[in-house]
Design a protein around this motif. Structure first.
Motif, PDB file in Angstrom:
ATOM      1  N   HIS A  57      31.146  25.932  31.252  1.00  0.00           N
ATOM      2  CA  HIS A  57      31.822  25.510  30.027  1.00  0.00           C
ATOM      3  C   HIS A  57      33.258  25.154  30.396  1.00  0.00           C
ATOM      4  O   HIS A  57      33.876  25.848  31.198  1.00  0.00           O
ATOM      5  CB  HIS A  57      31.835  26.635  28.987  1.00  0.00           C
ATOM      6  CG  HIS A  57      30.488  27.288  28.780  1.00  0.00           C
ATOM      7  ND1 HIS A  57      29.499  26.744  27.994  1.00  0.00           N
ATOM      8  CD2 HIS A  57      29.972  28.427  29.288  1.00  0.00           C
ATOM      9  CE1 HIS A  57      28.431  27.533  28.013  1.00  0.00           C
ATOM     10  NE2 HIS A  57      28.686  28.574  28.801  1.00  0.00           N
ATOM     11  N   ASP A  90      28.856  30.843  34.454  1.00  0.00           N
ATOM     12  CA  ASP A  90      29.743  31.606  33.565  1.00  0.00           C
ATOM     13  C   ASP A  90      30.496  32.681  34.343  1.00  0.00           C
ATOM     14  O   ASP A  90      31.151  33.532  33.740  1.00  0.00           O
ATOM     15  CB  ASP A  90      28.932  32.298  32.444  1.00  0.00           C
ATOM     16  CG  ASP A  90      28.586  31.341  31.310  1.00  0.00           C
ATOM     17  OD1 ASP A  90      28.982  30.158  31.373  1.00  0.00           O
ATOM     18  OD2 ASP A  90      27.908  31.788  30.358  1.00  0.00           O
ATOM     19  N   HIS A 130      21.918  31.550  35.129  1.00  0.00           N
ATOM     20  CA  HIS A 130      21.680  32.927  34.668  1.00  0.00           C
ATOM     21  C   HIS A 130      20.904  32.940  33.359  1.00  0.00           C
ATOM     22  O   HIS A 130      20.693  31.905  32.733  1.00  0.00           O
ATOM     23  CB  HIS A 130      22.992  33.703  34.541  1.00  0.00           C
ATOM     24  CG  HIS A 130      23.932  33.199  33.481  1.00  0.00           C
ATOM     25  ND1 HIS A 130      24.609  32.006  33.588  1.00  0.00           N
ATOM     26  CD2 HIS A 130      24.318  33.731  32.294  1.00  0.00           C
ATOM     27  CE1 HIS A 130      25.377  31.832  32.519  1.00  0.00           C
ATOM     28  NE2 HIS A 130      25.201  32.862  31.701  1.00  0.00           N
ATOM     29  N   ASP A 161      21.814  29.257  26.577  1.00  0.00           N
ATOM     30  CA  ASP A 161      22.476  27.951  26.675  1.00  0.00           C
ATOM     31  C   ASP A 161      22.384  27.405  28.105  1.00  0.00           C
ATOM     32  O   ASP A 161      22.762  26.272  28.370  1.00  0.00           O
ATOM     33  CB  ASP A 161      23.939  28.027  26.209  1.00  0.00           C
ATOM     34  CG  ASP A 161      24.712  29.184  26.818  1.00  0.00           C
ATOM     35  OD1 ASP A 161      24.105  30.242  27.081  1.00  0.00           O
ATOM     36  OD2 ASP A 161      25.930  29.030  27.026  1.00  0.00           O
ATOM     37  N   HIS A 162      21.863  28.198  29.007  1.00  0.00           N
ATOM     38  CA  HIS A 162      21.710  27.775  30.402  1.00  0.00           C
ATOM     39  C   HIS A 162      20.247  27.506  30.768  1.00  0.00           C
ATOM     40  O   HIS A 162      19.940  26.555  31.455  1.00  0.00           O
ATOM     41  CB  HIS A 162      22.310  28.830  31.332  1.00  0.00           C
ATOM     42  CG  HIS A 162      23.768  29.047  31.056  1.00  0.00           C
ATOM     43  ND1 HIS A 162      24.763  28.511  31.835  1.00  0.00           N
ATOM     44  CD2 HIS A 162      24.401  29.685  30.028  1.00  0.00           C
ATOM     45  CE1 HIS A 162      25.946  28.831  31.317  1.00  0.00           C
ATOM     46  NE2 HIS A 162      25.743  29.547  30.216  1.00  0.00           N
ATOM     47  N   LEU A 169      32.044  28.499  21.835  1.00  0.00           N
ATOM     48  CA  LEU A 169      31.656  27.514  22.845  1.00  0.00           C
ATOM     49  C   LEU A 169      31.161  26.232  22.167  1.00  0.00           C
ATOM     50  O   LEU A 169      30.423  26.293  21.191  1.00  0.00           O
ATOM     51  CB  LEU A 169      30.540  28.061  23.739  1.00  0.00           C
ATOM     52  CG  LEU A 169      30.856  29.297  24.593  1.00  0.00           C
ATOM     53  CD1 LEU A 169      29.587  29.842  25.217  1.00  0.00           C
ATOM     54  CD2 LEU A 169      31.890  28.975  25.671  1.00  0.00           C
TER      55      LEU A 169
HETATM   56 ZN   LIG Z   1      27.341  30.214  29.063  1.00  0.00          ZN
END
Ligand SMILES: [Zn+2]
Ligand SMILES: [Zn+2]
Length: 399
Positions: A313, A270, A95, A99-100, A44
């Motif tokens: 993403h 996601d 969630h 990274d969120h 990512l």
């Molecule tokens: Zn993610």
């Protein structure tokens, strides 16, 4: 499309989810903008932070990893979009992956913004963070940032040191979307370096790295403690209109999508990604994670008049039902492969079966955890038999 001609034939273009974060801010619909923040995770390159603008300022969705680099990028993107940090009145976290939620707690702390997540969102213990007795130096922060990013993938796996759902165990009561996770199941959660529930393999993170990662996270994270926990189908006022929260367990148990019926938008987190297949973890994710995932894929595909999916993403995409079908087919194929492998090699462990269906470069706990999710689903469907031998699960097709 035109750029494609410039890519040499030999070089495979990266998947769109791997593209580095662009500094560009793009408007996608009235009051909805896309900003991209850099992330450092395998496979990512960026996370999309969506801005939902109204007359009070804006709400941001998924404000990136913890740490100074992401924070700086976030403030720059806001500035490009014509906003200051203090204009952020709401943070939404889809969630419990870093990274969120990484930047969410700090935004709330600095601006007093409302922090919205699903009711089952896993939180960092406030008691843990109050143990912090000094402010980290810049060097410590940078070091911590790298370690936390490297460890981020492992956060699929819960332990007593990383977020747990116990504080909200009764949040699930009456939730029609999925089974209640049983205490027995949650007790099977794997600490880093510990035994996996299926036996026969250990989570590979070495002890030292594990300690460092936990320390790193304590240094960096302001705990993202939600001020508003939404349930499925609850209405949320964003971008000057009403959105509907859609609980979508599968990738994680607390995954939340947001649906805007007025303009046909779905913030898909996601849950549905444009070109990669989201990981479905067999650990800490309910009794039948795959079933929850497939059911809630169908749920978002059936939403009325969705014109644009806004993933966490990759690029916004227009055919949400088409993408849902492709992801479902992928899981069907994977289960077919497992069945054929099981027929070919006979009774086998999760690790053995994962080696049959994943290429060698993907071998490891992530592959096993997903294979485990598939196998447990097939056990519950009565297609596969499971028993235990010396603490290791063994599976066989048919009964
Ligand atoms: Zn993610
Ligand atoms: Zn995720």
């Amino acid at each position: 499309m035109t750029e494609a001609a410039e890519i040499p034939k030999s070089a495979r273009p990266p998947k769109q989810e791997q593209e580095p974060a662009s500094e560009e801010v793009t408007e996608l619909a009235p009051g909805v903008i896309r900003m991209q923040l850099p992330i450092w995770m395998p496979g990512l390159g960026h996370v999309n932070m969506y801005g939902l603008i109204d007359d009070r300022g804006l709400a941001v969705v998924d404000p990136g990893l913890p740490g100074p680099q992401s924070w700086k990028a976030m403030k720059q993107r806001l500035q490009t979009a014509g906003f200051k940090l203090s204009d952020v009145h709401t943070v939404i976290v889809t969630h419990s992956h870093p990274d969120h939620f990484g930047g969410a707690g700090r935004i709330r702390k600095e601006t007093g913004a409302e922090l919205v997540a699903h009711r089952s969102f896993t939180t960092w213990s406030l008691a843990e963070s109050s143990r912090r007795n000094h402010l980290p130096s810049e060097e410590e922060e940078r070091e911590a940032e790298q370690i936390a990013a490297a460890a981020a993938q492992a956060l699929d796996i819960a332990s007593e040191e990383i977020p747990t759902v116990d504080d909200h165990a009764d949040d699930f009561v009456g939730d029609p979307l999925r089974d209640d996770p049983t205490p027995e199941f949650n007790a099977q959660s794997v600490p880093w370096g510990g035994e996996t529930p299926w036996g026969g393999s250990k989570h590979p993170m070495p002890k030292f790295t594990r300690r460092m990662a936990i320390r790193a996270m304590r240094l960096l994270f302001v705990p993202p403690d939600p001020s508003r926990r939404v349930r499925h189908a609850e209405r949320v006022q964003l971008a000057g209109r009403e959105w509907v929260s859609v609980h979508t367990p599968g990738h994680t148990i607390d995954h939340l999508c947001l649906y805007d019926p007025e303009y046909g938008l779905l913030i898909s987190g996601d849950h549905v990604l444009p070109s990669i297949t989201p990981h479905v973890s067999g650990v800490g994710n309910g009794a039948d994670a795959l079933k929850s995932y497939i059911q809630t894929l169908d749920l978002v595909a059936a939403l009325d008049g969705v014109k644009l999916g806004l993933p966490a993403h990759g690029h916004p995409f227009d055919d949400v039902p088409g993408r849902v079908n492709a992801i479902k087919e992928h899981h069907e194929e994977r289960m077919e492969l497992i069945k054929r492998a099981s027929e070919a090699i006979g009774p086998a462990t999760v690790q053995q079966l994962s080696h049959e269906i994943f290429p060698r470069k993907h071998w490891g706990v992530m592959a096993e955890s997903e294979t485990f999710a598939h196998l447990e689903h097939m056990v519950l469907e009565g297609e596969v038999e499971r028993w235990s031998e010396h603490g290791t699960y063994v599976y066989r097709i048919g009964s």
